[in-house]
Structure formats: C-alpha cells, structure tokens
Design a protein around this motif. Structure first.
Motif, PDB file in Angstrom:
ATOM      1  N   ASN A 150       0.962  -1.387  -0.313  1.00  0.00           N
ATOM      2  CA  ASN A 150      -0.253   0.214  -0.077  1.00  0.00           C
ATOM      3  C   ASN A 150       0.670   1.118  -0.354  1.00  0.00           C
ATOM      4  O   ASN A 150       2.082   0.999   0.317  1.00  0.00           O
ATOM      5  N   TYR A 151      -0.112   2.222  -0.367  1.00  0.00           N
ATOM      6  CA  TYR A 151       1.020   3.377  -0.331  1.00  0.00           C
ATOM      7  C   TYR A 151       0.607   4.269   0.602  1.00  0.00           C
ATOM      8  O   TYR A 151      -1.180   4.329   0.653  1.00  0.00           O
ATOM      9  N   TYR A 152       0.622   5.086   1.501  1.00  0.00           N
ATOM     10  CA  TYR A 152      -0.312   5.250   2.762  1.00  0.00           C
ATOM     11  C   TYR A 152       0.048   7.043   2.627  1.00  0.00           C
ATOM     12  O   TYR A 152       1.402   7.443   2.490  1.00  0.00           O
ATOM     13  N   LYS A 159      -5.305   7.672   5.040  1.00  0.00           N
ATOM     14  CA  LYS A 159      -5.537   7.305   3.659  1.00  0.00           C
ATOM     15  C   LYS A 159      -4.428   6.050   2.850  1.00  0.00           C
ATOM     16  O   LYS A 159      -3.531   6.585   2.985  1.00  0.00           O
ATOM     17  N   TYR A 162      -3.800   3.566  -0.375  1.00  0.00           N
ATOM     18  CA  TYR A 162      -4.182   3.082  -1.698  1.00  0.00           C
ATOM     19  C   TYR A 162      -3.247   1.904  -2.574  1.00  0.00           C
ATOM     20  O   TYR A 162      -2.307   1.407  -1.632  1.00  0.00           O
ATOM     21  N   ARG A 163      -4.074   0.984  -2.793  1.00  0.00           N
ATOM     22  CA  ARG A 163      -3.526   0.050  -3.690  1.00  0.00           C
ATOM     23  C   ARG A 163      -2.063   0.349  -4.612  1.00  0.00           C
ATOM     24  O   ARG A 163      -2.801   1.248  -4.925  1.00  0.00           O
ATOM     25  N   THR A 164      -0.844  -0.148  -4.544  1.00  0.00           N
ATOM     26  CA  THR A 164       0.347   0.142  -5.158  1.00  0.00           C
ATOM     27  C   THR A 164      -0.350   0.008  -6.543  1.00  0.00           C
ATOM     28  O   THR A 164       0.373   0.807  -7.220  1.00  0.00           O
ATOM     29  N   GLY A 220      -4.119   1.086  -7.962  1.00  0.00           N
ATOM     30  CA  GLY A 220      -5.172   2.013  -6.790  1.00  0.00           C
ATOM     31  C   GLY A 220      -5.067   3.138  -6.241  1.00  0.00           C
ATOM     32  O   GLY A 220      -5.459   3.412  -5.480  1.00  0.00           O
ATOM     33  N   LEU A 221      -3.738   3.852  -7.463  1.00  0.00           N
ATOM     34  CA  LEU A 221      -3.369   5.094  -6.596  1.00  0.00           C
ATOM     35  C   LEU A 221      -4.256   5.649  -6.900  1.00  0.00           C
ATOM     36  O   LEU A 221      -3.293   7.209  -6.072  1.00  0.00           O
ATOM     37  N   LYS A 224      -7.982   6.062  -6.685  1.00  0.00           N
ATOM     38  CA  LYS A 224      -8.584   5.937  -5.325  1.00  0.00           C
ATOM     39  C   LYS A 224      -8.880   5.178  -3.880  1.00  0.00           C
ATOM     40  O   LYS A 224      -7.388   4.192  -3.508  1.00  0.00           O
ATOM     41  N   PRO A 225      -8.620   6.127  -3.034  1.00  0.00           N
ATOM     42  CA  PRO A 225      -8.490   5.729  -1.235  1.00  0.00           C
ATOM     43  C   PRO A 225      -8.951   4.189  -1.605  1.00  0.00           C
ATOM     44  O   PRO A 225     -10.216   3.912  -1.093  1.00  0.00           O
ATOM     45  N   LYS A 226      -8.184   3.118  -0.886  1.00  0.00           N
ATOM     46  CA  LYS A 226      -8.642   1.922  -0.345  1.00  0.00           C
ATOM     47  C   LYS A 226      -9.386   1.931   1.050  1.00  0.00           C
ATOM     48  O   LYS A 226     -10.641   1.389   1.322  1.00  0.00           O
TER      49      LYS A 226
END
Length: 197
Positions: free
Chosen positions: A98-100, A112, A114-116, A119-120, A122-124
């Motif tokens: 994830n990107y947080y 927030k 995000y899937r790296t 899903g960059l 739209k926040p998961k």
C-alpha cells in the motif's frame, strides 16, 4: 501613588505572562503535527512493476517478429527471467502493498491507504476522525509481508467501539516510533478526560 504604580506594574507583568503562555501554546500546537508517507518506496515499486511488464512484452514482441519464432523455444530460452518476473508481479499483487499518507494534528487523525499496484487514484481505506474518538491502538506484524498493521479503536457518537485496520507497507522503525508517540499522547489525553467526567 506607590499603590497605583504597583497595580500598573502587576497588570503589565500579568499581560506579559499571558502573551508568553499564549506563544508557548501556539508553538506546541505547531509542533504537534505529524505527517508520514511511503511515497518514495511506492514510486520505486510501481516503476519496477511497469519496467518488468514493458521489458517482457517488448522482448516477446521482438522474438515474435522473428521468422524462427516458436512459443516453446521462447519460454525455454527465457524461462528464468519469465519465472522471476511472474514471481514479483504475483507477489506484489497478493502482498497488498500500500501507499499511505498519515496526518495527525491536535484535532484530527487522517489516514489514507491506496493500493500501490492497482489503486493509486482511489483510496482503499480512508479515516478522518476527531482525536477525541480514539480510545486504543495496536501494531502487529504480518507474516511473509512488508506490511505492518495498525488497528485503531474508535468510539462513535453512539458510544460504540469500532475497530479500523490499516496495512502500512514499508513502515520504518523511526516512523513507527513517531506514530506511536502521537497516538499514545492522544489516548492518554482522552483517558484523562474520561476519568475527570
């Protein structure tokens, strides 16, 4: 006359003390902000995945256009690279990297996730709650993963406790300790308020 001077001096001293306290409070508020992100490592991973895809596709197209192209021959000649590429691609998809972005101040907790890979934009997972709603927090490790999970216990307006889980990829020890200090401070303040009620 001396009494009047003393009153004026006392008033001036009190005003100065008030300004000093106010300045200290403002400085404390400014310092009580935390911002964490794993943007750099997320960009590196995303770029690496794109590189693997492009490199494999271009290599396949180049071989495909040759007159002696054969599927079995191609995969046999490039078996190690193909398998390594597939391993990394599948792992990055399954591992849920994830990107947080985490922002905490004296009033709000904003997280927030995000899937790296897919899903960059739209926040998961997304949470934006008042500090006063936080009751407890926990960190725990994920097996065979670069993720560290953070669980927040949030008290709703209906006095219900809701558990929120966040996977934080490549969270460094330094950032983990900083995050713990802020969350610990918030939970202690909230517990003190509850005890004083």
């Amino acid at each position: 006359m001396n009494k009047v001077k003393r009153r004026i001096l006392k008033k001036i001293t009190a005003e100065k003390q008030g300004f000093i306290i106010q300045d200290l409070e403002e400085n404390t508020i400014l310092k009580n902000k935390l911002e964490l992100t794993n943007r750099k490592i997320s960009i590196i991973i995303f770029s690496f995945i794109i590189f693997l895809i492009i490199f494999n596709v271009e290599g396949f197209i180049a071989e495909y256009n040759s007159p002696n192209f054969h599927y079995r021959k191609y995969f046999f000649n490039h078996i190690y690279f193909v398998l390594i590429s597939l391993f990394f691609l599948i792992y990055f998809l399954i591992a849920r990297l994830n990107y947080y972005t985490i922002k905490i101040d004296n009033h709000l907790i904003n997280i927030k996730i995000y899937r790296t890979v897919i899903g960059l934009f739209k926040p998961k997972s997304l949470v934006n709650v008042s500090n006063e709603m936080l009751t407890h927090y926990f960190f725990y490790n994920r097996s065979f993963s670069f993720n560290k999970s953070l669980m927040l216990k949030i008290k709703t307006n209906d006095e219900e406790i809701v558990k929120l889980n966040f996977n934080l990829s490549f969270l460094s020890k330094k950032d983990e300790q900083r995050l713990k200090r802020f969350l610990e401070k918030i939970t202690k303040q909230n517990k003190l308020k509850e005890d004083l009620k």
